[in-house]
Design an enzyme around this catalytic site. Structure first.
Site, mmCIF file in Angstrom:
data_model
loop_
_atom_site.group_PDB
_atom_site.id
_atom_site.type_symbol
_atom_site.label_atom_id
_atom_site.label_comp_id
_atom_site.label_asym_id
_atom_site.label_seq_id
_atom_site.Cartn_x
_atom_site.Cartn_y
_atom_site.Cartn_z
ATOM 1 N N SER A 56 0.824 -1.196 0.000
ATOM 2 C CA SER A 56 0.000 0.000 0.000
ATOM 3 C C SER A 56 0.867 1.259 0.000
ATOM 4 C CB SER A 56 -0.963 -0.058 1.182
ATOM 5 O OG SER A 56 -1.968 0.906 1.071
ATOM 6 N N HIS A 79 -2.515 -1.220 -4.858
ATOM 7 C CA HIS A 79 -3.980 -1.169 -4.989
ATOM 8 C C HIS A 79 -4.444 0.280 -5.030
ATOM 9 C CE1 HIS A 79 -4.510 0.129 -0.835
ATOM 10 N NE2 HIS A 79 -3.611 -0.769 -0.494
#
Length: 171
Positions: A56, A79
């Site tokens: 992330s 993501h």
């Protein structure tokens, strides 16, 4: 707590370089980008090493250094922006999320060898995560995708940092 410590690295003449060891599931976008920006702006040599994972918002931190390594079993999860809690379902909310995501994509692509288009494709992939969208890159995949510079461990990371320090001292 990390930002004041990074400022101390910049100001301390006894510190010649910085090795960042990463094993993170990610966290707050604003805090993560602030850390990444500060590392990227240091005048002293920097090297990162992804040990377990750099997921992330850990991805921008991993690429913020002068050179990056990942161990063969290290992972990176890429993501789109997420949020917890109440979300106002309005165009302005969507636009704000898009702005945050654009900042992240620009930072990452500006600090490694992945294009904005390819990074966005990795973020939006639907076939990689069973209950989510995004991509998990393991070791060599992170290198092949242009996000991390090289496979290596602590020894290689220190060797690279020391070589950067020597070059920096010659200037």
């Amino acid at each position: 707590h990390i930002l004041p410590k990074l400022a101390e690295v910049e100001l301390d003449d006894d510190i010649d370089g910085l090795l960042i060891l990463l094993n993170t599931m990610g966290g707050d976008v604003e805090a993560g980008l602030a850390i990444a920006e500060m590392i990227a702006s240091l005048s002293k040599p920097t090297v990162s090493l992804v040990l377990g994972g750099s997921h992330s918002i850990g991805v921008p931190i991993a690429v913020s250094t002068d050179y990056s390594f990942i161990v063969p079993t290290g992972t990176m999860v890429i993501h789109p922006v997420r949020v917890n809690g109440t979300v106002i379902g309005a165009k302005q909310t969507y636009d704000y999320f898009q702005m945050i995501q654009d900042r992240i994509v620009r930072f990452i692509s500006g600090h490694c060898d992945v294009t904005e288009e390819h990074l966005t494709k990795l973020m939006m992939a639907t076939q990689n995560l069973s209950k989510d969208i995004g991509t998990i890159l393991v070791g060599e995949e992170a290198v092949k995708n242009g996000i991390i510079n090289e496979i290596g461990g602590l020894s290689k990371a220190f060797d690279k940092l020391y070589s950067f320090i020597e070059k920096h001292k010659e200037k």
